[in-house]
Design a protein around this motif. Structure first.
Motif, mmCIF file in Angstrom:
data_model
loop_
_atom_site.group_PDB
_atom_site.id
_atom_site.type_symbol
_atom_site.label_atom_id
_atom_site.label_comp_id
_atom_site.label_asym_id
_atom_site.label_seq_id
_atom_site.Cartn_x
_atom_site.Cartn_y
_atom_site.Cartn_z
ATOM 1 N N LEU A 1 0.863 -1.166 0.000
ATOM 2 C CA LEU A 1 0.000 0.000 0.000
ATOM 3 C C LEU A 1 0.909 1.228 0.000
ATOM 4 O O LEU A 1 1.749 1.374 0.888
ATOM 5 N N LEU A 2 0.748 2.074 -1.006
ATOM 6 C CA LEU A 2 1.586 3.257 -1.153
ATOM 7 C C LEU A 2 0.796 4.478 -0.703
ATOM 8 O O LEU A 2 -0.168 4.879 -1.351
ATOM 9 N N ALA A 3 1.202 5.040 0.428
ATOM 10 C CA ALA A 3 0.531 6.227 0.966
ATOM 11 C C ALA A 3 1.279 7.466 0.490
ATOM 12 O O ALA A 3 2.384 7.744 0.951
ATOM 13 N N ASN A 4 0.683 8.185 -0.430
ATOM 14 C CA ASN A 4 1.299 9.407 -0.944
ATOM 15 C C ASN A 4 1.071 10.554 0.035
ATOM 16 O O ASN A 4 -0.043 10.751 0.531
ATOM 17 N N LEU A 5 2.129 11.306 0.296
ATOM 18 C CA LEU A 5 2.058 12.402 1.260
ATOM 19 C C LEU A 5 1.999 13.742 0.533
ATOM 20 O O LEU A 5 2.401 13.862 -0.626
ATOM 21 N N ASP A 6 1.488 14.733 1.247
ATOM 22 C CA ASP A 6 1.428 16.086 0.690
ATOM 23 C C ASP A 6 2.810 16.538 0.229
ATOM 24 O O ASP A 6 3.804 16.312 0.931
ATOM 25 N N ILE A 7 2.861 17.183 -0.925
ATOM 26 C CA ILE A 7 4.115 17.807 -1.351
ATOM 27 C C ILE A 7 4.241 19.126 -0.618
ATOM 28 O O ILE A 7 3.390 20.012 -0.749
ATOM 29 N N ASP A 8 5.273 19.246 0.162
ATOM 30 C CA ASP A 8 5.463 20.439 0.991
ATOM 31 C C ASP A 8 6.106 21.535 0.144
ATOM 32 O O ASP A 8 7.324 21.701 0.137
ATOM 33 N N GLU A 9 5.294 22.283 -0.563
ATOM 34 C CA GLU A 9 5.812 23.300 -1.470
ATOM 35 C C GLU A 9 6.451 24.457 -0.707
ATOM 36 O O GLU A 9 7.395 25.078 -1.188
ATOM 37 N N LYS A 10 5.944 24.741 0.489
ATOM 38 C CA LYS A 10 6.562 25.804 1.277
ATOM 39 C C LYS A 10 7.990 25.421 1.662
ATOM 40 O O LYS A 10 8.904 26.249 1.614
ATOM 41 N N TYR A 11 8.193 24.164 2.025
ATOM 42 C CA TYR A 11 9.530 23.665 2.355
ATOM 43 C C TYR A 11 10.462 23.860 1.160
ATOM 44 O O TYR A 11 11.584 24.357 1.301
ATOM 45 N N ILE A 12 9.998 23.472 -0.016
ATOM 46 C CA ILE A 12 10.825 23.574 -1.219
ATOM 47 C C ILE A 12 11.144 25.030 -1.526
ATOM 48 O O ILE A 12 12.293 25.376 -1.855
ATOM 49 N N GLU A 13 10.158 25.903 -1.410
ATOM 50 C CA GLU A 13 10.389 27.318 -1.694
ATOM 51 C C GLU A 13 11.399 27.923 -0.717
ATOM 52 O O GLU A 13 12.300 28.672 -1.117
ATOM 53 N N LEU A 14 11.254 27.603 0.569
ATOM 54 C CA LEU A 14 12.169 28.154 1.571
ATOM 55 C C LEU A 14 13.603 27.671 1.348
ATOM 56 O O LEU A 14 14.553 28.460 1.398
ATOM 57 N N VAL A 15 13.760 26.375 1.108
ATOM 58 C CA VAL A 15 15.122 25.846 0.968
ATOM 59 C C VAL A 15 15.775 26.335 -0.321
ATOM 60 O O VAL A 15 16.979 26.611 -0.357
ATOM 61 N N ARG A 16 14.987 26.489 -1.384
ATOM 62 C CA ARG A 16 15.565 26.990 -2.631
ATOM 63 C C ARG A 16 15.942 28.469 -2.503
ATOM 64 O O ARG A 16 16.958 28.911 -3.040
ATOM 65 N N HIS A 17 15.128 29.220 -1.768
ATOM 66 C CA HIS A 17 15.447 30.627 -1.514
ATOM 67 C C HIS A 17 16.740 30.732 -0.707
ATOM 68 O O HIS A 17 17.639 31.515 -1.042
ATOM 69 N N ARG A 18 16.839 29.909 0.344
ATOM 70 C CA ARG A 18 18.047 29.925 1.173
ATOM 71 C C ARG A 18 19.277 29.536 0.369
ATOM 72 O O ARG A 18 20.321 30.196 0.445
ATOM 73 N N ASP A 19 19.160 28.463 -0.406
ATOM 74 C CA ASP A 19 20.319 27.964 -1.152
ATOM 75 C C ASP A 19 20.762 28.940 -2.238
ATOM 76 O O ASP A 19 21.959 29.041 -2.537
ATOM 77 N N SER A 20 19.817 29.648 -2.845
ATOM 78 C CA SER A 20 20.196 30.621 -3.872
ATOM 79 C C SER A 20 20.995 31.769 -3.259
ATOM 80 O O SER A 20 21.968 32.250 -3.850
ATOM 81 N N LEU A 21 20.597 32.189 -2.052
ATOM 82 C CA LEU A 21 21.349 33.239 -1.372
ATOM 83 C C LEU A 21 22.720 32.740 -0.921
ATOM 84 O O LEU A 21 23.719 33.469 -0.995
ATOM 85 N N ARG A 22 22.780 31.492 -0.457
ATOM 86 C CA ARG A 22 24.071 30.918 -0.079
ATOM 87 C C ARG A 22 25.017 30.858 -1.279
ATOM 88 O O ARG A 22 26.207 31.162 -1.178
ATOM 89 N N TYR A 23 24.469 30.452 -2.413
ATOM 90 C CA TYR A 23 25.288 30.341 -3.614
ATOM 91 C C TYR A 23 25.813 31.708 -4.031
ATOM 92 O O TYR A 23 26.992 31.866 -4.372
ATOM 93 N N LYS A 24 24.933 32.706 -3.968
ATOM 94 C CA LYS A 24 25.345 34.058 -4.334
ATOM 95 C C LYS A 24 26.405 34.576 -3.361
ATOM 96 O O LYS A 24 27.359 35.245 -3.766
ATOM 97 N N ARG A 25 26.241 34.265 -2.066
ATOM 98 C CA ARG A 25 27.228 34.697 -1.078
ATOM 99 C C ARG A 25 28.602 34.114 -1.382
ATOM 100 O O ARG A 25 29.629 34.783 -1.259
ATOM 101 N N THR A 26 28.631 32.836 -1.796
ATOM 102 C CA THR A 26 29.900 32.161 -2.077
ATOM 103 C C THR A 26 30.567 32.697 -3.338
ATOM 104 O O THR A 26 31.784 32.882 -3.381
ATOM 105 N N HIS A 27 29.767 32.967 -4.379
ATOM 106 C CA HIS A 27 30.343 33.278 -5.677
ATOM 107 C C HIS A 27 30.343 34.774 -6.023
ATOM 108 O O HIS A 27 31.143 35.215 -6.857
ATOM 109 N N GLN A 28 29.448 35.562 -5.421
ATOM 110 C CA GLN A 28 29.388 36.978 -5.770
ATOM 111 C C GLN A 28 29.447 37.900 -4.561
ATOM 112 O O GLN A 28 29.867 39.048 -4.676
#
Length: 867
Positions: free
Chosen positions: A166-193
């Motif tokens: 039985l495969l129980a599909n869970l909610d896709i946590d879009e807020k989690y994805i948005e927050l982590v991608r926002h954080r990582d983009s700023l981290r990347y910019k901090r490292t390179h620019q």
């Protein structure tokens, strides 16, 4: 400046020991107040590479194809799976799981559409599909469909015909994805620019928001897993059930970390008490070092809690390591204090403490600094938990060093002096055996070391990073058992997605036009398009499967065939070719793609469909079938498809990098895709990236350790020859353990990657203490051999004690529930044994051979014999 620090130290630690201890206690209590906020982290982010572009792509594909996390429950009833009793139990189980908070749907063999039981016609595909719960469904036919159909084979029913999932599909946590991608983009910019002040504030805010959100999400996830377990447990009397899935593994990893912290901490503290009691046989030399070790750990855990720095599976060993290394520092101080007390029974307590501190300050400082260099070298790794581990240990060692030179001397000042009992210690008899062996058989020591070095180099060339994630867990754990069942009966565990883009050099509309839609001269001018007012209604009109999707109807413009290249004969044949190849690979389990829908359409039609029929069929599919066969594998907006497979973690031949390379090579050279069309995603890719970085990390880490420690030795000893002499035995010890791993077939993993750095960093402590003492002894009479014996009889005892402590302390990690922690503990213990053996034999042999302190001042025939 230095004199001020000395006066400050003497005035507080020696002059006001009670006040000093009180302030330390207050500081410890203040930091410990943060412990209720202490958190653990076993999320997927903690096991991936830092700034991994594939991780961001994975998150993007997760949103695009709505392929979120899931929990799997395997179900094998005690009665026949297709009996009324089993079906009724399965219905109850499904319904209970579906009502768990966060579950969006539960897919099981009860609910999926049946197209071969009996086989439907092309017209019948557009009807409401039959399921196993439809009244007149033939269960025997359904069983054969689950076993053999291209849709469900190796997915919903195991080869034994009794195990389903039985495969129980869970909610896709879009807020989690948005927050982590926002954080990582700023981290990347901090490292390179670099970031502006406003962006720095934004990064701090989004990082905190993400951590807070992830903490809350982890609590909910853990509660969901507990609820699933509770439900599953209530059915264990009727079936054999296992729980699996990424969320469940994360929850159990948290429990493993928590258990390891308790087990390691308790085990090592008990060991410390026993060791100190046996070695020193005096309460003050048991309680004061013990207090130093515990206070160092409490301070660091409190500090980590206050700043919300979380322990992962790797950095959870930080507690054990800090206890062990703190104890090693205090043992050196205690041994030296007891030596002074035994040699100078008339000295006052103040004089004994000050002489101990002043003599041991420099070697202890440099041993701590070299060990810090070893751990800080881990920050050059690309693996976030390894980086965290390096920083935590570096800070922890600084805390341990300060506490050892504050708490222990202040405690000795408060405690009654007592009797000098060092004369009862016979450990020198053991250490002197090593110096005599080196004196009499120095050439044996040297040439055995050369042979061992050669074998180690050969063994290191055999090192691999490929390892099975399932082997990280004991066979008794639910993770192992659940993964085994899913792997062997239900199509594999680790996901790999091959994402295919349309060739941009082609016109994607061209392929839809080849179906004839745009070229049909009657499409716009058909005189029969307008309804005839005198025409009788056709009683069979609603039975026409294509009536709702008539591409010629002006009154139904939304029913026009889609222009997606991938749902044409040309596109589907390319996908099918790749799909069939993937299914032929032994390490691959279930493969799912649009080719499955194409195979089913071919079966029900009795022949392959053309582009026009495919377009019409797609528009006519009911939602129940479209959601299973099309939606998870086609993104019309992106003109992109996804081929999803599951690799078998239990397959001993699984080589992730080789698998990816094989698939890419076939897709390009056999199917004809261009390299830029093909992208890989999924957990297998992220895990493979982490594994492949281990070789690079191992080389870079060892290089950083070597250069850093060589620099420290140059400052300490002001001699290139002494620096090389000091580091060679420890590099050999690291080589022995890495070479042994290669020869034994033990792969590098995220835990064992740190062994070399730990071995060299901790092992050079022996060399520093030994060389520092050797120089003092050599200054007495200029006799290399006599200095060696006296060094073995004095500092050699402390090295012997600390080595036993470190070796046994690391061996306690064998009590872990996490297999890599066991390997880390036992292999590091073995490496430390090799390190102390090298420091007791090879190190003095190299000193006698090179004579780095100058010409001997006595003419002793023993020097020639030793050489």
């Amino acid at each position: 400046m230095f004199e001020r620090l000395v006066n400050l130290y003497q005035g507080w630690v020696i002059g006001r020991p009670k006040l000093t201890l009180s302030l330390l206690l207050l500081l410890t209590v203040g930091l410990a107040m943060g412990l209720p906020n202490f958190k653990l982290d076993a999320s997927a982010d903690s096991l991936t590479l830092e700034n991994d572009s594939d991780l961001d792509y994975f998150r993007e594909m997760t949103k695009r194809y709505q392929s979120g996390d899931f929990l799997v429950v395997t179900y094998k009833p005690h009665v026949d799976l297709f009996s009324d009793e089993s079906i009724e139990t399965l219905i109850q189980l499904r319904d209970e799981l579906a009502h768990v908070d966060g579950v969006t749907s539960v897919m099981s063999m009860l609910d999926v559409p049946l197209l071969y039981s009996p086989q439907v016609t092309l017209a019948g595909v557009t009807d409401t599909p039959r399921t196993l719960l439809t009244d007149d469904t033939d269960r025997a036919l359904a069983k054969q469909e689950f076993l053999n159909s291209p849709i469900y084979r190796d997915m919903l029913l195991g080869p034994d015909g009794q195990t389903t999932a039985l495969l129980a599909n869970l909610d896709i946590d879009e807020k989690y994805i948005e927050l982590v991608r926002h954080r990582d983009s700023l981290r990347y910019k901090r490292t390179h620019q670099g970031l502006s002040p406003e962006e720095e504030i934004e990064l701090a805010n989004v990082s905190k928001e993400f951590l807070d959100y992830r903490t809350a999400a982890a609590v909910e996830s853990h509660a969901r897993v507990d609820e699933f377990r509770s439900i599953v447990a209530s059915y264990q009397d009727r079936a054999e059930l296992f729980l699996g899935g990424g969320t469940m593994i994360t929850a159990d990893m948290i429990d493993f970390i928590r258990s390891d912290l308790v087990v390691f901490g308790t085990g090592i503290i008990l060991f410390i008490i026993a060791t100190l009691a046996i070695i020193f046989r005096q309460w003050r030399f048991v309680l004061l070092p013990l207090a130093t070790c515990i206070m160092a750990v409490v301070m660091m855990l409190g500090f980590l809690s206050w700043i919300d720095w979380r322990l992962t599976v790797i950095s959870s060993n930080f507690v054990a390591l800090l206890l062990i290394i703190s104890l090693a520092i205090t043992i050196h101080l205690v041994v030296r204090f007891r030596e002074f007390h035994a040699e100078n029974p008339g000295w006052s307590k103040q004089q004994l403490v000050w002489e101990t501190v002043s003599v041991m300050a420099r070697p202890c400082l440099y041993t701590a600094l070299t060990t810090m260099v070893a751990f800080i070298s881990l920050v050059v790794s690309d693996i976030r938990p390894v980086i965290d581990f390096g920083w935590m240990m570096t800070i922890g060692l600084a805390v341990a060093l300060v506490l050892a030179f504050v708490l222990l001397p202040a405690g000795l000042m408060v405690w009654p002096l007592g009797d000098a009992k060092d004369e009862g210690d016979n450990s020198a008899a053991i250490t002197l055996k090593f110096s005599r062996f080196t004196e009499n058989h120095g050439s044996v020591v040297f040439w055995v070391s050369v042979v061992v070095a050669c074998v180690s180099v050969y063994g290191m060339s055999k090192l691999e990073v490929e390892n099975r994630f399932i082997d990280y867990f004991h066979e008794s754990t639910e993770i192992y058992q659940g993964m085994s069942v899913i792997d062997q009966n239900l199509g594999g565990t680790t996901t790999l997605d091959i994402v295919l883009d349309v060739d941009n050099s082609e016109d994607p509309l061209l392929f839809a036009q080849e179906g004839g839609v745009e070229d049909d001269p009657f499409a716009e001018a058909d005189p029969f398009d307008e309804p005839d007012p005198f025409e009788e209604p056709d009683p069979f009109a609603e039975a026409d499967p294509f009536a709702e999707a008539d591409p010629f109807s002006e009154q139904n413009p939304e029913a026009q065939p889609a222009n997606s290249y991938w749902f044409t004969v040309a596109g589907l044949e390319e996908i099918e070719m790749l799909h069939d190849y993937l299914e032929s690979l032994p390490e691959v389990g279930k493969v799912q793609s649009l080719a499955t829908a194409y195979k089913v359409a071919t079966d029900v039609n009795g022949a392959r469909l053309n582009d026009f029929e495919l377009a019409v069929l797609k528009r006519s599919l009911p939602e129940e079938i479209e959601s299973v066969l099309v939606a998870p594998y086609l993104s019309e907006e992106a003109n992109q498809v996804r081929v999803s497979l599951r690799a078998k973690e239990t397959d001993p031949n699984l080589r992730r990098m080789e698998l990816i390379d094989k698939i890419r090579d076939y897709a390009i050279n056999e199917v004809g895709f261009k390299p830029e069309q093909i992208h890989f995603s999924g957990i297998l890719v992220l895990y493979n990236n982490m594994l492949q970085s281990l070789f690079k990390s191992q080389i870079v880490t060892l290089g950083a350790v070597f250069l850093g420690i060589m620099g420290m030795f140059m400052v300490l000893f002001r001699s290139v020859s002494i620096a090389l002499i000091a580091i060679i035995p420890n590099l050999l010890a690291a080589g022995v353990v890495l070479g042994g791993m290669g020869l034994a077939g033990v792969p590098l993993d995220m835990m064992t990657i740190t062994i070399a750095a730990v071995t060299v960093g901790v092992g050079v402590d022996h060399a520093i203490h030994y060389l520092h003492r050797f120089k003092r002894e050599f200054a007495i009479d200029g006799d290399y051999v006599a200095s060696m014996h006296r060094s073995h009889a004095s500092i050699g005892r402390a090295m012997f004690y600390t080595s036993i402590t470190i070796i046994v302390g690391f061996s306690i990690l064998a009590l872990s529930e996490f297999i890599p922690s066991i390997y880390f503990g036992l292999l590091t213990a073995f490496a430390m044994f090799a390190a102390i053996l090298g420091s007791m034999t090879l190190l003095p042999k190299l000193i006698l051979l090179v004579k780095p302190l100058g010409k001997p001042q006595v003419d002793d025939h023993r020097l020639a014999q030793a050489a």
